[in-house]
Design a protein around this motif. Structure first.
Motif, short mmCIF file in Angstrom:
data_model
loop_
_atom_site.label_atom_id
_atom_site.label_comp_id
_atom_site.label_asym_id
_atom_site.label_seq_id
_atom_site.Cartn_x
_atom_site.Cartn_y
_atom_site.Cartn_z
N THR A 155 1.30 12.46 7.08
CA THR A 155 1.53 12.11 5.69
C THR A 155 2.65 12.98 5.12
O THR A 155 3.48 12.51 4.34
N LYS B 254 0.82 -1.22 0.00
CA LYS B 254 0.00 0.00 0.00
C LYS B 254 0.86 1.26 0.00
O LYS B 254 0.35 2.38 0.00
N LEU C 59 3.16 -0.94 -7.93
CA LEU C 59 3.16 -1.34 -6.52
C LEU C 59 3.59 -2.81 -6.47
O LEU C 59 3.05 -3.63 -7.22
N CYS D 155 3.02 3.92 -1.66
CA CYS D 155 3.17 4.43 -3.02
C CYS D 155 4.66 4.43 -3.42
O CYS D 155 5.53 4.78 -2.62
N CYS E 79 3.21 7.68 0.26
CA CYS E 79 1.89 7.81 0.90
C CYS E 79 1.13 6.47 0.78
O CYS E 79 1.41 5.67 -0.11
N PRO E 80 0.14 6.25 1.67
CA PRO E 80 -0.70 5.09 1.50
C PRO E 80 -1.58 5.28 0.25
O PRO E 80 -2.19 6.34 0.09
N VAL E 81 -1.59 4.27 -0.60
CA VAL E 81 -2.43 4.35 -1.80
C VAL E 81 -3.86 4.02 -1.36
O VAL E 81 -4.26 2.87 -1.36
N CYS F 106 -2.10 11.64 -2.42
CA CYS F 106 -1.10 12.69 -2.22
C CYS F 106 -0.74 13.38 -3.53
O CYS F 106 -0.81 14.60 -3.64
N CYS G 211 -3.42 7.19 -5.44
CA CYS G 211 -2.74 7.76 -4.28
C CYS G 211 -3.21 9.19 -4.11
O CYS G 211 -3.07 10.00 -5.02
N ALA H 257 4.17 8.44 -10.23
CA ALA H 257 4.75 7.20 -9.73
C ALA H 257 5.48 6.47 -10.85
O ALA H 257 4.92 6.23 -11.92
N SER I 230 -1.10 9.56 -8.24
CA SER I 230 -0.64 8.48 -9.09
C SER I 230 -1.73 7.44 -9.17
O SER I 230 -2.38 7.13 -8.16
#
Lengths: 300, 552
Positions: free
Chosen positions: B165, A222, A267, A224, A229-231, A245, A243, A263, A248
């Motif tokens: 984040t 998860k 992943l 990215c 960042c967490p996707v 942030c 994602c 990106a 992507s």
């Protein structure tokens, strides 16, 4: 004092008793009184327990009364000239510079006679400084070593939900998505995996991954590959992971390859299988480092 | 003089010898212009930052230790949060005036950096960085970098979902630096992300290390400005060798001191009435959670935008990798701040100008620098807006793809266009010493027969209203020099000091314009069209004439 100075209006006033400024004086006085009242109000507000909006408003009035009053005092009740001043030249006279060089040289010459001592001092100081750098840096943190290459996913590790319960083959509807962790590492940043179920058959995302997606379940890191960042967003209609942030977009069916945005890499996919109890487990760890790139990788 | 003041002064003077220096300070002249207050706004918001920051530090706990929240904000009770997050909630809800102080601190930080940027633009576009002020330009550039870094770190301290984040992205950016990146990231974070060291370390950097550097550099910045004396805009009687303005005591002291309170008042109003960073709505940081519309504070926007617009390239070879984030988030700011701090020397290379400049350029009088500056600024403004591609796509209900490509194209296309338009505009107004100022009013009347006639109103236009008067020495200063020289003939002294402010010492800046301005025959400025220049911008010849006149 009865110097005569021009005000901003240009006419000449005796500045110890400026005429025509009574109104301004009263206005400024009133401002100071308003400020005083607001300050008292502020004290009362604090005493009674405080309230953000009232505090902000009263602070504003108290400070503004003083500020505007003082500026008005300066602007309307003091002489504005304009006044003039010469700028002295910044650089020193030639004589001063000459004298400086001479003084400098005097000392340098004396030191220069012992040039060996100077060099030794330099070496000692340099070595001392360098040496300080090592314990300082070394105390700050461990060297990366292999830690960017490993996660807590290994052969046979159970996939568990955020609450720690194991993920079974019936947990996701087709089209569903959930965040999972290796058993015992719930919440661990590098281990987070997004589990999606785009279809109810064995999906092959890429050649060589024939057995990685049992019963339509696909698991991807998860984190990215762009900035970590967490996707976090799954668009069911297009079967893409987004994602939030830097936007992507990863296409799930082709192995989470990036189709849009910054990106640069897919992943990493986690190979999983369903055990005899219907619980999802990992076949092994990831076959590449998860997350954004770094200098040492690049030889896979 | 008041006896007590005299006694105190004597006491201090016998020990420190302050009277002489203090006298010249009280009589110091500061040029007057609204644009000279921009730096003051930065200074004053920094003072507000210090006050509110000390208050916050009394309650904030810099710890990533996870605890169960039991505070007064009901919706989060029972949740696992970090101590840092819990203490920030405590400040916001349970400390008296805590929320106001926290929000004032945040607003002041945003205003601090904004004021620095606008101040920087003022200094750039007026050429005030030229000799002898290059050192102060470099110090100012470093201050900007420190302010941005400390802003980002302070924003991260509450450890909420959005700032967390941001820290994750910061780790990735550090990691992307070639050769040493992963080591830097591990040393700063005390290991792999996230660890538990970053919050306490950020705290020390935020409240000790960087503020100390800022205070030291700020002192140098102000000290050098004070020593070199402020620049001034070109106007009659102002030369490269004098300063014309208001005197420090009492006028400037009152105006500047009062302005501090006004700045603080505005920050207080924002802090109390305009919500900023409601971290209780974002929730605590959880590494696997993320929120929609993750935008940083405004001064990080250009970097976030650059990260978004960067194509998905990555350089891989020889067993190594230069990651994608390196280009927009390390290389771009690196080049930006290097070029920024070295700009005075870059410009000197081009212009070969080694003169001392105490008179500001008007932006329109230096078309090349102005249009270049506007072009570069446009580049960063596009990047700034690119940091909200997701919000824009949502608001205008269009695809992210379209928005992203629009910004990529704008980023390349808009700066040259903006630069070109600026160049044409500055060329058009170059050398007009009163462009933008009000002309003398013209009254147009219609007679009963329908005939129109126009009359130029016989009233002096408000051109440089303060500089119409002969600048004079501060009376006490004049007195002091008279006594110091042992010269009793004041009349002679006044005569002697006049050339420095008057018209005949060659150094006078606007020599040639003067008759134009106050007019030999008492005729004041007339509208340019009446003056017969040809068109609203005046004739080319008269403009060139004036341009020649304004050159030093």
């Amino acid at each position: 004092m009865s110097e005569v100075m021009p005000t901003s209006r240009g006419s000449e006033y005796d500045y110890s008793s400026m005429t025509g400024s009574r109104t301004m004086e009263r206005f400024i006085g009133a401002l100071f009184v308003v400020s005083l009242l607001a300050t008292i109000g502020l004290g009362v507000t604090f005493w009674l327990g405080g309230q953000p909006q009232i505090e902000g408003a009263l602070l504003f009035i108290a400070l503004l009364g003083i500020g505007v009053g003082v500026v008005a005092w300066g602007k309307y009740l003091t002489p504005h000239g304009p006044f003039v001043q010469e700028r002295e030249e910044l650089k020193s006279s030639d004589l001063d510079r000459e004298a400086f060089y001479k003084s400098l040289e005097r000392g340098t010459k004396i030191l220069g006679r012992r040039s060996f001592l100077g060099k030794m001092l330099g070496v000692s100081l340099g070595a001392f400084g360098l040496l300080q750098l090592f314990p300082f840096l070394r105390s700050l943190g461990p060297v990366p070593g292999k830690s960017l290459y490993v996660t807590d996913w290994h052969k046979g590790v159970q996939l568990v939900k955020v609450d720690g319960s194991p993920v079974t083959v019936n947990d996701l509807e087709v089209g569903g998505v959930m965040t999972v962790f290796p058993d015992g590492f719930v919440g661990n940043a590098v281990d987070q995996v997004v589990l999606v179920r785009p279809a109810n058959y064995n999906l092959v995302t890429r050649p060589g991954r024939e057995s990685w997606g049992p019963q339509g379940y696909l698991a991807f890191s998860k984190v990215c590959t762009h900035a970590g960042c967490p996707v976090g967003l799954y668009q069911e209609l297009t079967q893409q992971l987004l994602c939030p942030c830097h936007q992507s977009l990863f296409d799930v069916l082709t192995g989470a390859t990036p189709v849009f945005g910054p990106a640069p890499r897919p992943l990493p996919q986690l190979p999983i299988y369903v055990d005899s109890d219907g619980v999802l487990r990992s076949q092994s760890g990831f076959n590449e480092p998860i997350g954004p790139g770094f200098w040492e990788r690049g030889n896979e | 003089m008041n006896k007590r003041v005299e006694k105190t002064t004597d006491w201090l003077d016998e020990r420190l010898g302050i009277a002489k220096g203090a006298r010249s300070s009280l009589n110091k002249i500061f040029p007057d212009h609204w644009s000279f207050m921009l730096g003051e706004i930065a200074l004053y918001s920094f003072i507000v930052l210090l006050f509110t920051g000390v208050f916050l530090s009394l309650f904030y706990i810099p710890s990533s230790q996870q605890i169960i929240y039991h505070g007064s904000y009901a919706p989060l009770r029972g949740q696992s949060v970090s101590e840092a997050y819990a203490s920030t909630l405590h400040i916001s809800f349970s400390v008296r005036a805590g929320l106001v102080m926290r929000q004032m601190h945040h607003w002041a930080a945003n205003i601090f950096i904004a004021a620095i940027v606008v101040h920087l633009c003022r200094v750039f576009f007026t050429g005030s960085f030229r000799k002898p002020r290059e050192i102060n330009w470099i110090i100012g550039s470093i201050l900007l970098i420190l302010a941005i870094v400390n802003g980002f770190i302070g924003y991260s301290l509450p450890d909420d979902l959005i700032s967390g984040t941001g820290i994750r992205i910061a780790f990735s950016i550090l990691e992307s630096i070639p050769l040493v990146g992963s080591y830097l990231a591990f040393f700063l974070f005390g290991g792999n992300y996230p660890g538990t060291s970053i919050i306490p370390r950020f705290y020390t950097i935020h409240v000790l290390l960087i503020p100390a550097l800022i205070v030291a550099l700020l002192a140098a910045h102000l000290g050098i400005m004070y020593h070199q004396k402020h620049t001034q805009y070109p106007a009659p009687k102002r030369t490269n060798k004098n300063v014309v303005g208001t005197v420090l005591w009492p006028t400037y002291a009152l105006e500047a001191g009062g302005f501090f309170f006004i700045t603080a008042a505005v920050i207080a109003a924002l802090g109390g009435l305009v919500q900023i960073n409601p971290i209780w709505l974002y929730g605590p940081y959880v590494p696997y959670k993320v929120s929609y519309a993750v935008q940083p504070d405004w001064y990080m926007g250009w970097l976030d935008g650059a990260l978004r617009l960067m194509p998905s390239w990555e350089i891989v070879g020889f067993g190594h990798m230069i990651p994608n984030a390196f280009f927009p988030a390390v290389l771009l700011p690196g080049l930006t701040f290097t070029a920024l701090s070295l700009w005075p020397f870059i410009e000197k290379k081009i212009t070969k100008d080694d003169q001392v400049h105490n008179i500001c350029d008007r932006p329109r009088d230096n078309p090349w620098r102005t249009s270049l500056g506007v072009g570069i600024l446009t580049f960063y403004i596009v990047l700034f807006f690119a940091s909200s591609t997701d919000v824009l796509a949502n608001t205008f209900n269009t695809s992210l793809n379209l928005v992203l490509w629009t910004f990529r194209i704008l980023l390349v296309a808009l700066p040259p266009v903006a630069g070109y338009v600026t160049y044409m505009l500055t060329k058009e107004t170059e050398g007009l010493d009163d462009a933008g100022l009000r002309r003398a009013p013209v009254i147009i009347t219609r007679s009963k027969d329908g005939e129109y006639s126009s009359v130029v109103v016989d009233e002096e236009p408000p051109l440089h209203s303060r500089t119409r008067f002969e600048p004079q020495e501060v009376p006490e200063e004049k007195e002091y020099r008279r006594v110091a020289r042992g010269d009793d003939n004041e009349r002679e002294l006044v005569g002697a000091s006049e050339p420095s402010v008057g018209g005949d010492n060659g150094g006078v800046h606007h020599e040639g314009i003067e008759p134009h301005r106050s007019g030999g025959s008492g005729i004041f400025r007339v509208p340019r069209s009446v003056a017969g220049g040809g068109g609203p911008f005046g004739g080319r010849d008269s403009r060139r004439q004036r341009r020649r006149n304004t050159q030093e």
